[in-house]
Enzyme design. Sequence first.
Site, PDB file in Angstrom:
ATOM      1  N   ASP A 191       9.432  -5.612  -1.833  1.00  0.00           N
ATOM      2  CA  ASP A 191       8.798  -6.314  -0.726  1.00  0.00           C
ATOM      3  C   ASP A 191       7.600  -7.105  -1.256  1.00  0.00           C
ATOM      4  OD1 ASP A 191       8.795  -6.976   1.994  1.00  0.00           O
ATOM      5  OD2 ASP A 191       7.248  -5.510   2.462  1.00  0.00           O
TER       6      ASP A 191
ATOM      7  N   ASP B 278       2.918  -1.575  -8.827  1.00  0.00           N
ATOM      8  CA  ASP B 278       2.127  -2.668  -8.271  1.00  0.00           C
ATOM      9  C   ASP B 278       0.987  -2.995  -9.219  1.00  0.00           C
ATOM     10  OD1 ASP B 278       0.427  -4.338  -6.420  1.00  0.00           O
ATOM     11  OD2 ASP B 278       1.994  -3.729  -5.029  1.00  0.00           O
TER      12      ASP B 278
ATOM     13  N   LYS C 283      12.781  -9.077  -0.771  1.00  0.00           N
ATOM     14  CA  LYS C 283      12.280 -10.070   0.169  1.00  0.00           C
ATOM     15  C   LYS C 283      12.192 -11.435  -0.492  1.00  0.00           C
ATOM     16  CE  LYS C 283       7.812 -10.080   1.244  1.00  0.00           C
ATOM     17  NZ  LYS C 283       6.586  -9.593   1.909  1.00  0.00           N
TER      18      LYS C 283
ATOM     19  N   PRO D  55       0.785  -1.237   0.000  1.00  0.00           N
ATOM     20  CA  PRO D  55       0.000   0.000   0.000  1.00  0.00           C
ATOM     21  C   PRO D  55       0.816   1.286   0.000  1.00  0.00           C
ATOM     22  CG  PRO D  55       0.100  -0.870   2.216  1.00  0.00           C
ATOM     23  CD  PRO D  55       0.824  -1.866   1.355  1.00  0.00           C
ATOM     24  N   GLY D  56       2.151   1.193   0.064  1.00  0.00           N
ATOM     25  CA  GLY D  56       2.989   2.381  -0.058  1.00  0.00           C
ATOM     26  C   GLY D  56       3.859   2.704   1.131  1.00  0.00           C
ATOM     27  N   ALA D  57       3.986   1.787   2.089  1.00  0.00           N
ATOM     28  CA  ALA D  57       4.781   2.072   3.291  1.00  0.00           C
ATOM     29  C   ALA D  57       6.265   2.230   2.979  1.00  0.00           C
ATOM     30  CB  ALA D  57       4.571   0.973   4.329  1.00  0.00           C
ATOM     31  N   TRP D  58       6.791   1.351   2.134  1.00  0.00           N
ATOM     32  CA  TRP D  58       8.209   1.477   1.781  1.00  0.00           C
ATOM     33  C   TRP D  58       8.448   2.751   0.980  1.00  0.00           C
ATOM     34  CZ3 TRP D  58      11.755  -3.256   0.594  1.00  0.00           C
ATOM     35  CH2 TRP D  58      11.817  -4.072   1.730  1.00  0.00           C
TER      36      TRP D  58
ATOM     37  N   ASP E 237       2.630  -4.296 -14.279  1.00  0.00           N
ATOM     38  CA  ASP E 237       3.374  -5.525 -14.016  1.00  0.00           C
ATOM     39  C   ASP E 237       4.869  -5.221 -14.097  1.00  0.00           C
ATOM     40  OD1 ASP E 237       4.586  -8.013 -14.087  1.00  0.00           O
ATOM     41  OD2 ASP E 237       3.129  -8.897 -15.452  1.00  0.00           O
TER      42      ASP E 237
END
Length: 274
Positions: free
Chosen positions: A185, A143, A225, A93-96, A160
């Site tokens: 991530d 995303d 990750k 959702p955009g945290a990084w 993509d």
Amino acid sequence: MRRSWLYATHDLSQSKTMWWSRLQSRGLHSSSCLMKKTPAGQRWVLRQLRDPYVKAAHQQNFRCRSAFKLLEIDDKFRLLQPGYSVVDCGAAPGAWSQVAVHRVNSAGTGETGRISGVDRITETEHKTQSDPEVPCGTVVGIDLLHIPPLDGAHFLSCHDVTDPATHAKLLELLPGGQAHVILSDMAPNASGFREMDHERLITMCLSLVDLAAKILRPGGSLLCKYWDGIIAHKLQEKLSSVFGSVQTLKPNSSRKDSAERYFFAKMYRKTVKR
């Protein structure tokens, strides 16, 4: 646009974190929520209630707890610097991206500094100082899902990361068509079969090596990750073939019972096609 069956987004827990934060902000009592949950859902809610990183993410307006993983890694290795260009793969959702925007100054606020005391996250504070001379960086997030807007970031929602059309857009958005850092991530939608999910994530990470060949500048870094398993060594070997250094990381903010790990690869050696 072509859609890769491999590429999904962050795991479901991050979406649940945003959902739970919204419940908290509306003042709904936890016990009433628990009564409406399945046993598995009740366990998840209890875990969220006990998780200090979930609480800290809500307090500091991060979109999910995963922000603290990147903060912890960057505090140690300083991979994000003011003026850098960053590509965030699986950004929803955009945290990084929130962390990257602050650290590379892509919003142009001139604020520098680091979030202190990750090990004492219930007491953390933003310690920044404004400096108009700080260079402005660039953050581009990708995303398959929609990513809510964020000042200082350009998001390619519904794109993509393996699609050549996405690569072409990245070349247009990145200054000089190059990135200093690739972050990932991302993870596949869980199938319930651990080995299958592990192999799918490794395959997704391997696609980042192809992306690096197109956009990562020499000497650049990649942080991705993966889930530990039988073919993780293949990804490590592939990264080692094009990066000068590859390290395995397990941030303190990564849950102890999770197979989640990160490869931090730096000193990218761009291959020359003949």
